[in-house]
Design a protein around this motif. Structure first.
Motif, mmCIF file in Angstrom:
data_model
loop_
_atom_site.group_PDB
_atom_site.id
_atom_site.type_symbol
_atom_site.label_atom_id
_atom_site.label_comp_id
_atom_site.label_asym_id
_atom_site.label_seq_id
_atom_site.Cartn_x
_atom_site.Cartn_y
_atom_site.Cartn_z
ATOM 1 N N ALA A 23 0.844 -1.205 0.000
ATOM 2 C CA ALA A 23 0.000 0.000 0.000
ATOM 3 C C ALA A 23 0.874 1.249 0.000
ATOM 4 N N LYS A 24 1.946 1.208 0.799
ATOM 5 C CA LYS A 24 2.865 2.362 0.848
ATOM 6 C C LYS A 24 3.465 2.653 -0.516
ATOM 7 N N LEU A 25 3.650 1.577 -1.307
ATOM 8 C CA LEU A 25 4.238 1.755 -2.641
ATOM 9 C C LEU A 25 3.200 2.202 -3.672
ATOM 10 N N ALA A 44 -7.831 -3.941 4.799
ATOM 11 C CA ALA A 44 -8.060 -3.115 3.601
ATOM 12 C C ALA A 44 -8.148 -1.639 3.983
ATOM 13 N N ALA A 45 -8.889 -1.345 5.043
ATOM 14 C CA ALA A 45 -9.032 0.061 5.473
ATOM 15 C C ALA A 45 -7.684 0.620 5.912
ATOM 16 N N ASP A 46 -6.913 -0.173 6.655
ATOM 17 C CA ASP A 46 -5.603 0.286 7.128
ATOM 18 C C ASP A 46 -4.648 0.525 5.952
ATOM 19 N N CYS A 47 -4.771 -0.285 4.926
ATOM 20 C CA CYS A 47 -3.902 -0.119 3.747
ATOM 21 C C CYS A 47 -4.205 1.206 3.033
ATOM 22 N N VAL A 48 -5.491 1.488 2.865
ATOM 23 C CA VAL A 48 -5.872 2.749 2.200
ATOM 24 C C VAL A 48 -5.358 3.931 3.022
ATOM 25 N N ALA A 49 -5.515 3.838 4.355
ATOM 26 C CA ALA A 49 -5.057 4.921 5.238
ATOM 27 C C ALA A 49 -3.532 5.053 5.191
ATOM 28 N N GLN A 50 -2.848 3.912 5.201
ATOM 29 C CA GLN A 50 -1.375 3.898 5.152
ATOM 30 C C GLN A 50 -0.868 4.573 3.881
ATOM 31 N N ALA A 51 -1.507 4.271 2.755
ATOM 32 C CA ALA A 51 -1.098 4.858 1.478
ATOM 33 C C ALA A 51 -1.298 6.370 1.515
ATOM 34 N N LYS A 52 -2.418 6.773 2.096
ATOM 35 C CA LYS A 52 -2.742 8.205 2.155
ATOM 36 C C LYS A 52 -1.676 8.989 2.926
ATOM 37 N N VAL A 53 -1.163 8.396 3.998
ATOM 38 C CA VAL A 53 -0.121 9.054 4.791
ATOM 39 C C VAL A 53 1.072 9.415 3.894
ATOM 40 N N GLY A 54 1.387 8.520 2.948
ATOM 41 C CA GLY A 54 2.513 8.769 2.035
ATOM 42 C C GLY A 54 2.082 9.530 0.785
ATOM 43 N N GLY A 55 0.885 10.070 0.792
ATOM 44 C CA GLY A 55 0.419 10.876 -0.343
ATOM 45 C C GLY A 55 -0.041 10.059 -1.536
ATOM 46 N N LYS A 56 -0.333 8.763 -1.310
ATOM 47 C CA LYS A 56 -0.766 7.914 -2.426
ATOM 48 C C LYS A 56 -2.241 7.564 -2.288
ATOM 49 N N SER A 57 -2.874 7.350 -3.406
ATOM 50 C CA SER A 57 -4.283 6.970 -3.394
ATOM 51 C C SER A 57 -4.417 5.562 -3.973
ATOM 52 N N ILE A 58 -4.867 4.645 -3.152
ATOM 53 C CA ILE A 58 -5.006 3.262 -3.618
ATOM 54 C C ILE A 58 -6.409 2.746 -3.317
ATOM 55 N N ARG A 239 8.597 -5.881 3.900
ATOM 56 C CA ARG A 239 9.654 -5.056 3.296
ATOM 57 C C ARG A 239 10.447 -5.841 2.259
ATOM 58 N N ALA A 240 10.625 -7.138 2.484
ATOM 59 C CA ALA A 240 11.304 -7.968 1.465
ATOM 60 C C ALA A 240 10.440 -8.053 0.200
ATOM 61 N N VAL A 241 9.142 -8.230 0.397
ATOM 62 C CA VAL A 241 8.231 -8.254 -0.762
ATOM 63 C C VAL A 241 8.290 -6.906 -1.490
ATOM 64 N N ALA A 242 8.330 -5.821 -0.710
ATOM 65 C CA ALA A 242 8.357 -4.483 -1.316
ATOM 66 C C ALA A 242 9.616 -4.286 -2.166
ATOM 67 N N ALA A 243 10.746 -4.838 -1.705
ATOM 68 C CA ALA A 243 11.984 -4.703 -2.483
ATOM 69 C C ALA A 243 11.814 -5.363 -3.856
ATOM 70 N N ILE A 244 11.216 -6.540 -3.870
ATOM 71 C CA ILE A 244 10.987 -7.239 -5.143
ATOM 72 C C ILE A 244 9.951 -6.488 -5.978
ATOM 73 N N ALA A 245 8.898 -6.038 -5.310
ATOM 74 C CA ALA A 245 7.813 -5.359 -6.028
ATOM 75 C C ALA A 245 8.297 -4.088 -6.715
ATOM 76 N N GLN A 246 9.321 -3.464 -6.116
ATOM 77 C CA GLN A 246 9.874 -2.227 -6.722
ATOM 78 C C GLN A 246 10.855 -2.532 -7.832
ATOM 79 N N ASP A 247 11.007 -3.826 -8.157
ATOM 80 C CA ASP A 247 11.896 -4.222 -9.246
ATOM 81 C C ASP A 247 13.367 -3.977 -8.926
ATOM 82 N N LEU A 248 13.738 -4.181 -7.666
ATOM 83 C CA LEU A 248 15.136 -3.984 -7.285
ATOM 84 C C LEU A 248 16.002 -5.209 -7.583
ATOM 85 N N LEU A 249 15.378 -6.310 -8.032
ATOM 86 C CA LEU A 249 16.147 -7.525 -8.354
ATOM 87 C C LEU A 249 15.831 -7.976 -9.787
#
Ligand code: NAP
Length: 268
Positions: A23-25, A44-58, A239-249
């Motif tokens: 969600a943060k990504l 699901a609600a926490d994910c939407v809120a988490q994204a919003k904190v970082g200025g993202k809309s999901i 965070r490990a999933v996020a690293a892969i999701a960001q295409d760092l590997l």
């Protein structure tokens, strides 16, 4: 348009931790669950809120499906398709421990079948459905755009139990060892399509699953079982999933990431 991730078993524990990091990504999410609708809604609600904190809309949509059932696996993919129309990341996270830890000299077939169905057959065939859809979408993308822009990925959450003998839950160990073959198989099959496939192998992580054995693991960790002397958290896996999701590997596929505080190291 946001990328879309489908996470199995995201209502609680590690799956929830993965959903929050994605969600943060800025990923739109399908939060799958088996029976705990309230927890899925909360995630699901926490994910939407988490994204919003970082200025993202999901968007985060919940979907009940038992991944051990053929019809439910189709339902999950159909739901993702009708809700978002695309799939960029499948995270095979849902899994169960035996209801009762039983010595392998006594353990029964019912528990073995349950674990093989949920922990192995479910992700194996869900990956097949997701991979077919990803390949079809990439073919369309190449023929309409003349190039492949998206880089879909598949991540499977296995366990240190894939190679660690726990004689009071052989069914779980065997299921996780079998699950560990999913990643090399799909990595080899899907590389030509530009789809990378990874396994994340968590160590001892604080969730409902390990709640019943908390004191035992507290002691083992304090006695030095893991070089990094603490419990793992769902966020560590997220965070490990996020690293892969960001295409760092991008030049790695079929890889195993041990997220276990160094449990896998042999020491002398
Ligand atoms: P958990 O806290 O017990 O959560 C399990 C999640 O899976 C819940 O969201 C649950 O949904 C869902 N689920 C269970 N059966 C399902 C099914 N048949 N179909 C769809 N969803 C299902 O477990 P966890 O500790 O987060 O574990 C997650 C994964 O990590 C598992 O594959 C586990 O084997 C693996 N793992 C865990 C640890 C650890 O120490 N905790 C270590 C290594 C690996 P409901 O909420 O609806 O029940």
């Amino acid at each position: 348009m946001n990328q879309v991730a489908l996470i199995t078993g995201a209502s609680r524990g590690i799956g929830r931790g993965i959903a929050l990091e994605l969600a943060k990504l800025g990923f739109d999410l399908v939060v799958n669950y088996a029976g705990n609708e309230e927890a899925a809604r909360q995630t699901a609600a926490d994910c939407v809120a988490q994204a919003k904190v970082g200025g993202k809309s999901i968007r985060a949509a919940i979907c009940q499906a038992d991944i051990s059932l053929t019809a439910d696996r189709h339902k999950l993919i159909d739901f993702t398709r009708s809700t978002y129309g695309r799939l960029d990341l499948l995270v095979n996270n849902a899994g169960v421990a035996p209801n009762v830890r039983a010595d392998i000299l006594d353990a029964g077939e019912e528990s073995f079948d349950r674990l093989m169905n949920i922990n192995v057959k479910g992700p194996y065939f869900l990956t097949q459905l997701a991979a077919r859809w990803m390949v079809d979408s990439l073919n369309v993308e190449r023929s309409t755009l003349g190039a492949q822009r998206s880089k879909p990925k598949i991540i499977t959450i296995s366990s240190i139990s894939a190679y660690t003998a726990s004689t009071n839950r052989g069914d779980y160990c065997i299921a996780k060892a079998a699950l560990s073959m999913l990643t090399p198989l799909y990595a080899a099959r899907l590389a030509e399509h530009g789809i990378n496939v990874y396994e994340i192998r968590p160590g001892i992580i604080a969730t409902d699953m390990t709640g019943a054995v908390k004191e035992k693991y507290d002691k083992l960790i304090a006695d030095g079982l893991t070089p990094i002397q603490r419990w793992g958290t769902p966020e560590d896996i997220g965070r490990a999933v996020a690293a892969i999701a960001q295409d760092l590997l991008p030049f790695s596929t079929g890889e195993v990431l041990n997220v276990d505080g160094g449990f896998h190291l042999r020491r002398l």
